[in-house]
Design a protein around this motif. Structure first.
Motif, short mmCIF file in Angstrom:
data_model
loop_
_atom_site.label_atom_id
_atom_site.label_comp_id
_atom_site.label_asym_id
_atom_site.label_seq_id
_atom_site.Cartn_x
_atom_site.Cartn_y
_atom_site.Cartn_z
N ALA A 190 1.97 11.81 1.84
CA ALA A 190 1.66 11.80 3.26
C ALA A 190 0.92 10.52 3.65
O ALA A 190 1.17 9.94 4.72
CB ALA A 190 0.82 13.03 3.62
N CYS A 191 0.03 10.06 2.79
CA CYS A 191 -0.68 8.80 3.06
C CYS A 191 0.29 7.62 3.07
O CYS A 191 0.13 6.68 3.85
CB CYS A 191 -1.77 8.58 2.02
N ALA A 192 1.31 7.66 2.19
CA ALA A 192 2.33 6.61 2.19
C ALA A 192 3.09 6.59 3.51
O ALA A 192 3.34 5.52 4.09
CB ALA A 192 3.29 6.81 1.02
N LEU A 244 0.82 -1.21 0.00
CA LEU A 244 0.00 0.00 0.00
C LEU A 244 0.86 1.26 0.00
O LEU A 244 0.62 2.20 -0.77
CB LEU A 244 -0.93 -0.02 1.22
N ALA A 245 1.89 1.29 0.85
CA ALA A 245 2.77 2.46 0.92
C ALA A 245 3.51 2.66 -0.40
O ALA A 245 3.65 3.80 -0.87
CB ALA A 245 3.77 2.28 2.07
N ALA A 246 3.97 1.57 -1.00
CA ALA A 246 4.68 1.67 -2.28
C ALA A 246 3.76 2.22 -3.37
O ALA A 246 4.17 3.08 -4.18
CB ALA A 246 5.23 0.30 -2.68
N GLY A 247 2.53 1.74 -3.42
CA GLY A 247 1.59 2.23 -4.42
C GLY A 247 1.28 3.71 -4.25
O GLY A 247 1.20 4.46 -5.23
N LEU A 248 1.10 4.14 -3.00
CA LEU A 248 0.82 5.55 -2.74
C LEU A 248 2.01 6.44 -3.09
O LEU A 248 1.85 7.54 -3.64
CB LEU A 248 0.44 5.74 -1.27
N ALA A 249 3.22 5.97 -2.77
CA ALA A 249 4.43 6.74 -3.12
C ALA A 249 4.57 6.85 -4.64
O ALA A 249 4.93 7.91 -5.17
CB ALA A 249 5.65 6.07 -2.51
N THR A 260 -2.37 1.74 -8.60
CA THR A 260 -3.67 1.37 -8.04
C THR A 260 -3.76 -0.13 -7.78
O THR A 260 -4.47 -0.55 -6.86
CB THR A 260 -4.83 1.81 -8.95
N LEU A 261 -3.05 -0.96 -8.57
CA LEU A 261 -3.04 -2.39 -8.29
C LEU A 261 -2.33 -2.68 -6.96
O LEU A 261 -2.79 -3.51 -6.17
CB LEU A 261 -2.36 -3.15 -9.44
N GLY A 268 -2.94 -3.80 -1.03
CA GLY A 268 -2.65 -3.44 0.36
C GLY A 268 -3.88 -3.08 1.16
O GLY A 268 -4.01 -3.46 2.33
N LEU A 269 -4.83 -2.34 0.54
CA LEU A 269 -6.04 -1.96 1.25
C LEU A 269 -6.87 -3.18 1.63
O LEU A 269 -7.42 -3.25 2.74
CB LEU A 269 -6.88 -1.01 0.40
#
Length: 426
Positions: free
Chosen positions: A410-412, A325-330, A349-350, A355-356
């Motif tokens: 910030a979400c990451a 999830l963190a990698a996708g957001l970054a 998004t995948l 992660g979500l």
């Protein structure tokens, strides 16, 4: 009186299908209205405030009453309160579909939120009691996470389609037959449980409901109201220590950490679904319909990931999901102005969807572990409330950032914090 848990009147997964559909409706009703707002505004001559309250009336009633709704289920019977909440939801949806004025529409949306606050925590509590063992509970929570993830994207798509074909009233009307079907199915498939019989902590219910409502609404603009909300929540904490049968008993401390983590995940969740359509429409020039279509892969991966996580064991699953999830957001935080779906949106998004799905299912399971059946409704209300309020608090700070890219970054960082805290607890 000794409480008894709800029992299924049939073997298999049919009760879960009915309860999961109820959860889908709760999530759907949050997102399906957004696309229809311009048509609603034109049809009922809504002001700016009226348009905002068409959304806020539901969100405030739902978020503020979740904790109380879960405890009401424990005290008066989970199935009874679930049926009451579903009935209210159906009637309010019908009222919204037929609303002749803005005032009636907003009132119906508030009642819809009350119904959702009664049915959401009790539905989750019934699922936890009907499927108590490890494998079946994991599968049930996987389905629960799947419908929760799919409901948001489905709302965008369905809202756009129904509004275009049949007008804005259709976004409310479509929920009526679904809610009635859930009501009938639950009545037939879920047996009655014996209420706990204790008195509801009225002072605690009033202070926590008022506090959560003031905090949630205050964070969207009037900050003094948010401060009043914090004071009321502080008063709630004091009252809980002085009440013989408190709304939030001390024994709930066993799930304190998972609920804090769920609050942080709520901030990530809401931040993503707020800023992603914003980036797509304002920067990339997507229409609302195109933005909804491009979120289909995200919804699909959340669904598959949630289902698979429910059938998977191991202490490393949650940290791995959070890292994805963190990698996708970054990755998403790059937000190029000339970005394309295949090169700049699909990949991140995948990862985010994977992660979500993992995080939602695992944290929900952690937030109910080690609790007695008599507290299952409260556990369902608490985990829903922490995600809702965490999302509201988080979004109020994320909107202060200069761009969607900064918000995704910030979400990451917030996701990495969740991972560190979850690993420490494990």
């Amino acid at each position: 009186m000794t409480p008894t848990a709800p029992q299924s009147t049939t073997t298999g997964w049919m009760p879960l299908a009915a309860l999961a559909t109820a959860q889908f409706l709760v999530v759907l009703s949050t997102s399906i209205v957004n696309v229809a707002l311009p048509r609603i505004r034109a049809g009922l001559d809504l002001s700016d405030a009226g348009q905002a309250w068409t959304v806020n009336a539901y969100v405030l009633a739902f978020g503020a009453l979740l904790l109380t709704g879960g405890r009401v289920g424990d005290v008066h019977g989970l199935r009874r309160v679930f049926l009451l909440g579903t009935g209210l939801f159906a009637l309010a949806s019908l009222g919204a579909a037929l609303a002749p004025t803005a005032v009636v529409l907003i009132a119906c949306r508030a009642v819809q939120g009350v119904g959702a606050a009664l049915l959401a925590p009790t539905a989750l509590a019934i699922v936890l009691t009907l499927y108590p063992d490890g494998h079946r509970r994991g599968t049930a929570l996987g389905v629960w996470g799947a419908v929760s993830g799919a409901g948001g994207a489905a709302g965008v798509l369905l809202g756009g389609l129904l509004t275009s074909l049949y007008g804005w009233r259709a976004v409310f009307a479509v929920m009526v037959p679904l809610a009635v079907a859930v009501l009938v199915a639950a009545r037939l498939l879920v047996g009655a449980d014996r209420p706990r019989g204790a008195a509801l902590d009225a002072r605690g219910a009033v202070t926590v409901t008022a506090g959560l409502a003031a905090l949630t609404y205050g964070l969207s603009g009037p900050w003094p109201l948010a401060a009043i909300g914090l004071l009321l929540l502080g008063l709630f904490a004091v009252l809980q220590r002085r009440t013989a049968d408190p709304l939030l008993p001390v024994r709930m401390r066993v799930v304190a950490v998972p609920n804090v983590l769920m609050a942080l995940l709520g901030a990530v969740w809401l931040g993503l679904f707020y800023f992603l359509p914003l980036y797509q429409q304002r920067t990339l020039g997507y229409s609302p319909w195109e933005a909804g279509l491009t979120q289909l892969p995200l919804a699909l991966v959340i669904t598959l990931s949630s289902w698979a996580t429910g059938r998977t064991s191991g202490r490393h699953v949650l940290p791995a999901g959070l890292l994805a999830l963190a990698a996708g957001l970054a990755w998403l935080s790059r937000t190029p102005a000339d970005g394309s779906f295949l090169l700049d949106l699909l990949g991140p998004t995948l990862l985010i969807g994977t992660g979500l799905g993992v995080a939602f299912v695992r944290l929900t399971a952690m937030a109910s572990a080690g609790l007695a059946a008599a507290d299952s409704g409260l556990a369902g209300g608490l985990v829903n409330a922490t995600r809702q309020i965490g999302g509201a608090v988080g979004l109020s700070f994320l909107t202060l950032l200069p761009s969607p890219g900064a918000a995704f970054l910030a979400c990451a960082a917030l996701t990495l914090l969740i991972s560190a805290l979850a690993t420490r607890k494990a």
